[in-house]
Structure formats: structure tokens, C-alpha cells
Design a protein around this motif. Structure first.
Motif, PDB file in Angstrom:
ATOM      1  N   MET A   1       1.121  -0.924  -0.046  1.00 31.17           N
ATOM      2  CA  MET A   1      -0.062  -0.100  -0.197  1.00 31.17           C
ATOM      3  C   MET A   1       0.645   1.329  -0.328  1.00 31.17           C
ATOM      4  SD  MET A   1      -3.171   0.936  -0.219  1.00 31.17           S
ATOM      5  CE  MET A   1      -4.030  -0.080   0.024  1.00 31.17           C
ATOM      6  N   MET A   2       2.010   1.133   0.961  1.00 30.82           N
ATOM      7  CA  MET A   2       2.760   2.358   1.046  1.00 30.82           C
ATOM      8  C   MET A   2       3.340   2.444  -0.636  1.00 30.82           C
ATOM      9  SD  MET A   2       5.836   2.689   3.496  1.00 30.82           S
ATOM     10  CE  MET A   2       7.483   4.552   3.728  1.00 30.82           C
ATOM     11  N   ALA A   3       3.885   1.813  -1.403  1.00 30.95           N
ATOM     12  CA  ALA A   3       4.470   1.763  -2.389  1.00 30.95           C
ATOM     13  C   ALA A   3       3.588   2.531  -3.575  1.00 30.95           C
ATOM     14  CB  ALA A   3       4.613   0.226  -3.117  1.00 30.95           C
ATOM     15  N   ILE A   4       2.004   2.329  -2.775  1.00 25.60           N
ATOM     16  CA  ILE A   4       1.210   3.132  -4.413  1.00 25.60           C
ATOM     17  C   ILE A   4       1.057   4.401  -4.138  1.00 25.60           C
ATOM     18  CG2 ILE A   4      -0.689   2.816  -4.991  1.00 25.60           C
ATOM     19  CD1 ILE A   4      -1.702  -0.294  -3.931  1.00 25.60           C
ATOM     20  N   PHE A   5       0.884   4.895  -2.772  1.00 28.45           N
ATOM     21  CA  PHE A   5       1.354   5.908  -2.245  1.00 28.45           C
ATOM     22  C   PHE A   5       2.454   7.084  -2.811  1.00 28.45           C
ATOM     23  CE2 PHE A   5      -1.925   4.492   1.246  1.00 28.45           C
ATOM     24  CZ  PHE A   5      -3.587   4.808   0.395  1.00 28.45           C
ATOM     25  N   ASN A   6       3.097   5.947  -2.695  1.00 27.93           N
ATOM     26  CA  ASN A   6       4.700   6.365  -2.742  1.00 27.93           C
ATOM     27  C   ASN A   6       4.458   6.934  -4.284  1.00 27.93           C
ATOM     28  OD1 ASN A   6       6.879   7.805  -2.243  1.00 27.93           O
ATOM     29  ND2 ASN A   6       8.053   5.736  -3.050  1.00 27.93           N
ATOM     30  N   PHE A   7       4.613   6.311  -5.587  1.00 23.23           N
ATOM     31  CA  PHE A   7       3.729   6.207  -6.657  1.00 23.23           C
ATOM     32  C   PHE A   7       3.048   7.671  -7.126  1.00 23.23           C
ATOM     33  CE2 PHE A   7       1.921   5.437 -10.814  1.00 23.23           C
ATOM     34  CZ  PHE A   7       2.842   5.358 -11.713  1.00 23.23           C
ATOM     35  N   PHE A   8       2.236   7.012  -6.472  1.00 25.85           N
ATOM     36  CA  PHE A   8       1.239   9.199  -6.969  1.00 25.85           C
ATOM     37  C   PHE A   8       2.478   9.885  -6.073  1.00 25.85           C
ATOM     38  CE2 PHE A   8      -3.168  10.558  -5.920  1.00 25.85           C
ATOM     39  CZ  PHE A   8      -3.509  11.150  -7.308  1.00 25.85           C
ATOM     40  N   GLY A   9       2.458   9.276  -4.914  1.00 27.38           N
ATOM     41  CA  GLY A   9       3.855  11.204  -4.186  1.00 27.38           C
ATOM     42  C   GLY A   9       4.223  11.443  -5.668  1.00 27.38           C
ATOM     43  N   SER A  10       5.627  10.715  -6.717  1.00 25.61           N
ATOM     44  CA  SER A  10       6.098  10.480  -7.379  1.00 25.61           C
ATOM     45  C   SER A  10       6.028  11.560  -8.600  1.00 25.61           C
ATOM     46  CB  SER A  10       6.962   9.630  -7.214  1.00 25.61           C
ATOM     47  OG  SER A  10       7.652   9.660  -8.962  1.00 25.61           O
ATOM     48  N   LEU A  11       4.314  11.175  -9.042  1.00 24.57           N
ATOM     49  CA  LEU A  11       4.035  11.929 -10.120  1.00 24.57           C
ATOM     50  C   LEU A  11       3.486  13.803  -9.538  1.00 24.57           C
ATOM     51  CD1 LEU A  11       1.561   8.641 -11.373  1.00 24.57           C
ATOM     52  CD2 LEU A  11       3.431   9.552 -12.787  1.00 24.57           C
ATOM     53  N   LEU A  12       2.428  13.428  -8.449  1.00 25.00           N
ATOM     54  CA  LEU A  12       2.519  14.506  -7.827  1.00 25.00           C
ATOM     55  C   LEU A  12       3.842  15.273  -7.082  1.00 25.00           C
ATOM     56  CD1 LEU A  12      -0.138  14.258  -5.192  1.00 25.00           C
ATOM     57  CD2 LEU A  12      -0.551  15.033  -7.788  1.00 25.00           C
ATOM     58  N   GLY A  13       4.520  15.254  -6.977  1.00 24.57           N
ATOM     59  CA  GLY A  13       5.764  15.845  -7.221  1.00 24.57           C
ATOM     60  C   GLY A  13       6.789  16.719  -8.128  1.00 24.57           C
ATOM     61  N   TYR A  14       6.108  15.733  -9.791  1.00 26.52           N
ATOM     62  CA  TYR A  14       6.762  16.262 -11.038  1.00 26.52           C
ATOM     63  C   TYR A  14       5.668  18.178 -10.654  1.00 26.52           C
ATOM     64  CZ  TYR A  14       8.244  12.104 -12.638  1.00 26.52           C
ATOM     65  OH  TYR A  14       9.686  11.489 -13.642  1.00 26.52           O
ATOM     66  N   LEU A  15       4.599  18.199 -10.437  1.00 26.20           N
ATOM     67  CA  LEU A  15       3.978  19.352 -10.699  1.00 26.20           C
ATOM     68  C   LEU A  15       4.327  20.311  -9.444  1.00 26.20           C
ATOM     69  CD1 LEU A  15       1.574  21.183 -11.068  1.00 26.20           C
ATOM     70  CD2 LEU A  15       0.231  20.057  -9.695  1.00 26.20           C
ATOM     71  N   LEU A  16       4.613  19.625  -8.319  1.00 27.87           N
ATOM     72  CA  LEU A  16       5.367  20.662  -6.886  1.00 27.87           C
ATOM     73  C   LEU A  16       6.208  21.327  -7.854  1.00 27.87           C
ATOM     74  CD1 LEU A  16       4.447  21.699  -4.585  1.00 27.87           C
ATOM     75  CD2 LEU A  16       6.057  19.371  -3.491  1.00 27.87           C
ATOM     76  N   TRP A  17       7.386  20.537  -7.691  1.00 33.67           N
ATOM     77  CA  TRP A  17       8.547  20.747  -8.522  1.00 33.67           C
ATOM     78  C   TRP A  17       8.459  21.833 -10.274  1.00 33.67           C
ATOM     79  CZ3 TRP A  17      13.681  21.812  -7.473  1.00 33.67           C
ATOM     80  CH2 TRP A  17      14.530  21.562  -7.804  1.00 33.67           C
ATOM     81  N   ALA A  18       7.786  21.830 -10.023  1.00 31.94           N
ATOM     82  CA  ALA A  18       7.389  22.846 -11.646  1.00 31.94           C
ATOM     83  C   ALA A  18       7.188  23.831 -11.439  1.00 31.94           C
ATOM     84  CB  ALA A  18       7.074  22.247 -13.253  1.00 31.94           C
ATOM     85  N   LEU A  19       6.440  24.123 -10.245  1.00 31.40           N
ATOM     86  CA  LEU A  19       5.668  24.879  -9.551  1.00 31.40           C
ATOM     87  C   LEU A  19       7.101  25.802  -8.859  1.00 31.40           C
ATOM     88  CD1 LEU A  19       2.619  24.271  -8.026  1.00 31.40           C
ATOM     89  CD2 LEU A  19       2.902  26.177 -10.280  1.00 31.40           C
ATOM     90  N   TYR A  20       7.981  25.347  -7.963  1.00 30.34           N
ATOM     91  CA  TYR A  20       8.906  25.880  -7.115  1.00 30.34           C
ATOM     92  C   TYR A  20       9.792  26.268  -7.967  1.00 30.34           C
ATOM     93  CZ  TYR A  20      12.316  25.918  -3.764  1.00 30.34           C
ATOM     94  OH  TYR A  20      13.868  26.076  -3.523  1.00 30.34           O
ATOM     95  N   THR A  21      10.269  25.939  -8.936  1.00 28.05           N
ATOM     96  CA  THR A  21      11.169  26.711 -10.112  1.00 28.05           C
ATOM     97  C   THR A  21      11.183  27.959 -10.626  1.00 28.05           C
ATOM     98  OG1 THR A  21      10.485  25.018 -11.798  1.00 28.05           O
ATOM     99  CG2 THR A  21      12.096  24.248 -10.182  1.00 28.05           C
ATOM    100  N   VAL A  22       9.480  27.682 -10.746  1.00 24.07           N
ATOM    101  CA  VAL A  22       9.215  29.452 -11.196  1.00 24.07           C
ATOM    102  C   VAL A  22       9.071  30.147  -9.750  1.00 24.07           C
ATOM    103  CG1 VAL A  22       7.293  30.495 -11.949  1.00 24.07           C
ATOM    104  CG2 VAL A  22       7.666  28.235 -12.597  1.00 24.07           C
ATOM    105  N   PHE A  23       8.907  30.018  -9.097  1.00 25.14           N
ATOM    106  CA  PHE A  23       8.469  31.064  -7.914  1.00 25.14           C
ATOM    107  C   PHE A  23       9.509  30.739  -6.779  1.00 25.14           C
ATOM    108  CE2 PHE A  23       3.973  30.269  -9.888  1.00 25.14           C
ATOM    109  CZ  PHE A  23       3.915  31.132 -10.302  1.00 25.14           C
TER     110      PHE A  23
END
Length: 354
Positions: A1-23
């Protein structure tokens, strides 16, 4: 179960990183990150609102069934299912859409607490070597808790640990250093935890705001939707979710609590908008308008009859009374004949008897 959430977190991380690099500020990135996710999930929230509004509409009928079959629970359940089927209401859809944001929140949680793996997307083997290294450092190891926050500890103490983080490539070192510079927001250190911080850090304000906003939003939602929509599922979520979120905001790094507060505020604004445009009354009005429009369109598709067709129908209608009169006359004649035959037979029978 943890692996599933971690994988989902990895996908969301791309958006978070993109926003951080801008602001270049993690607090701003978290705010925009949360708003974007709320916009994406808005159709799901509308579906939940419609489900709750439909249950509100059926509340009176459900009470009638409860009174009618108070002594027969099985019959009540059967009739209730028939009512749901007739009205096109799925009683489980409200709970489904209420529970669905929970795994999404866990995915966001993993994207926040594991920034090296899920936000910067550094190779897992390299991250494992780094976390193993800091787990043997006395001060950092105790601050890492159960190992969940070891990656955040690397970000937090990067300036001190940098000479010893030889397992990272030069490109990885640059990314981590760039990332570690943006964790102060409104004077708060988003890498620190309220649980282990002093009063003057003002990090305690994060769990307090989380508590106030959580129960405030739940109270408003309950008042706006009415008590009749509170199923067993929603009653549990009303009290359990706020308490869980406050506890997490207290023991986890302030970045997680920051996300929670922004998420609660955006949820409150979303609820206000939906109650204005997708309330039970608004949905009923739209449904009636849609039905009236459908009838109007159906009437518009009906072709008028020609004069010859109208005359043919009028002649048939005019002939109906005459046909009825002819049939009635024939029935009366038949009755008279039968009556005379019976009388004659009886008279002859009586005469022979004498």
C-alpha cells in the motif's frame, strides 16, 4: 500500500517541482499546488454535492418509509432500495467521493516528506545511501523519527552535510542546494516540526489554524446541507478527518501542515461556490428546466397533420356513435327473440303437464 501512495506522490512531485522552479518558494508552490489539485478535482466534488442534494430530496420519503415499516426492517430496506432505484440515487456514491480525497492527500504527503525521491526524482539507490548515512548521525537520526523524514532532514541540514554527501552527483547536489533555499515562508521554517519547536518559532500556529479551519468548514457544510444528508459515513468523516489532520500538522514538518491549511481553505471556498450554484434547490430548478426544454423540443419535432388526415380522423370519430347505436339495436332484437322462445317453450311445457 505504501508503494502505491509513494508512486502517486512521485507523479504529484513533478507538478510541485515545476511550481517551485518558477516561484522559488516552497510555501507559494504548496499554495498553487493545492489550488490546481482542487480545480482538477472540482467535477468530483460537484458529483458528491449532487448525490447529497438527491439524498436531501428523498429525506421526507425516507422518513415516511421508516414510520410505515417501523416493525419490519427487512421490508423497509427493500422499499428504500426501490425508492433509490426509482429516483436514480446511489446511496454509496456520497461516501465514495468523500473517501477518495484521502488517498490523494496521502500521495501529496509522500511528495512532501520525500522530496529527494518524489520531487527532485533522484535515483532511489542514491537516496537510500544518503538516508542510511544520516541515520547514523546522532542528532539527525533522532530528529528523523521512524525514518519518514530522513529526506527532509537532508534538505534541512544540507549546508552542514554537503561535504559528506559524496553519493550524489554534481547535478543532484545543485538541485538539492537550490531546493533547500526556499523553505522559509512568512517567517516560518517549513522544514521544522511544531512538535519539536519552541514557542517563539510560532510553528504552533499551524496545527491551531488547522483545527479551527477544519471544524469551521465542517460546521458550515453541515449547516448548509442540512442534517438530513448526514449519513453514517459523513458523520464519521466530520470528526475523524479534522482530528487526524490536526495531529499530522503537529507531528509532521510544517510543510505538511501548510498544505493541510491551504487545502481546508480552498475546500471551504469550493463549498461556498457549490452551495450557491449546485444546492438542492438550484439542482431541482435546473432539472425541471431541462425537462421542460425536452418536452418543448419533443413537441417541436411533431409534424402537423394534413387537411386530408384531419378529415379522415374526424369522419372516424363521427361514425363511432352511429356504430354504437347499430350494435345496441342489434343486441335488443336478439334479446327479444330469446325472450319469446323461452316463453313459448314454457307455455307448451305447462300445457302438456295439465
Amino acid at each position: 500500500m505504501m508503494a502505491i501512495f509513494n508512486f502517486f506522490g512521485s507523479l504529484l512531485g513533478y507538478l510541485l517541482w515545476a511550481l517551485y522552479t518558477v516561484f522559488r518558494n516552497y510555501g507559494v508552490a504548496i499554495i498553487l499546488f493545492t489550488v490546481i489539485l482542487k480545480v482538477v478535482m472540482f467535477p468530483l466534488s460537484v458529483k458528491q454535492q449532487k448525490s447529497m442534494s438527491a439524498q436531501t430530496k428523498l429525506a421526507d420519503k425516507q422518513k415516511e418509509l421508516q414510520k410505515r415499516y417501523a416493525n419490519n426492517q427487512q421490508k423497509y430496506n427493500d422499499e428504500l432500495m426501490k425508492l433509490y432505484e426509482k429516483e436514480g440515487v446511489n446511496p454509496g456514491s456520497g461516501c465514495l467521493t468523500t473517501l477518495l480525497p484521502f488517498p490523494i492527500m496521502l500521495g501529496i504527503f509522500y511528495s512532501v516528506i520525500m522530496p529527494l525521491s518524489n520531487t527532485l526524482h533522484i535515483a532511489g539507490e542514491t537516496v537510500a545511501k544518503a538516508t542510511d548515512y544520516i541515520s547514523r548521525i546522532p542528532g539527525v537520526a533522532s530528529a528523523s523519527g521512524l525514518g519518514l523524514y530522513q529526506e527532509l532532514q537532508i534538505i534541512k541540514h544540507f549546508d552542514v552535510l554537503k561535504p559528506n554527501l559524496t553519493m550524489f552527483s554534481a547535478a543532484d547536489i545543485d538541485k538539492i542546494e537550490f531546493f533547500s533555499k526556499g523553505f522559509r515562508f512568512l517567517g516560518l521554517d517549513l522544514l521544522a516540526s511544531p512538535q519539536g519547536s519552541g514557542f517563539l518559532t510560532f510553528l504552533w500556529i499551524i496545527p491551531i489554524l488547522s483545527l479551527v479551519f477544519s471544524f469551521g468548514t465542517q460546521f458550515y457544510t453541515t449547516k448548509a446541507m442540512g442534517s438530513s444528508t448526514q449519513t453514517g459515513c459523513t458523520k464519521v468523516m466530520m470528526y475523524v478527518f479534522p482530528l487526524i489532520s490536526v495531529y499530522w500538522a503537529f507531528i509532521m514538518p510544517a510543510a505538511v501542515g501548510m498544505y493541510n491549511i491551504v487545502s481546508i481553505l480552498t475546500s471551504f471556498l469550493q463549498t461556498v461556490v457549490m452551495n450557491k450554484y449546485f444546492s438542492a434547490e438550484q439542482l431541482a430548478v435546473r432539472k425541471e428546466a431541462s425537462r421542460a426544454l425536452a418536452l418543448e423540443l419533443a413537441e417541436g419535432n411533431v409534424r402537423p397533420l394534413t387537411a386530408a388526415q384531419q378529415k379522415k380522423i374526424a369522419d372516424k370519430l363521427a361514425a363511432v356513435p352511429q356504430q354504437k347505436q347499430v350494435k345496441e339495436t342489434a343486441k335488443q332484437k336478439t334479446k327479444k327473440k330469446k325472450s319469446g322462445s323461452v316463453s313459448g317453450d314454457t307455455a307448451s311445457y305447462m300445457g302438456s303437464k295439465k
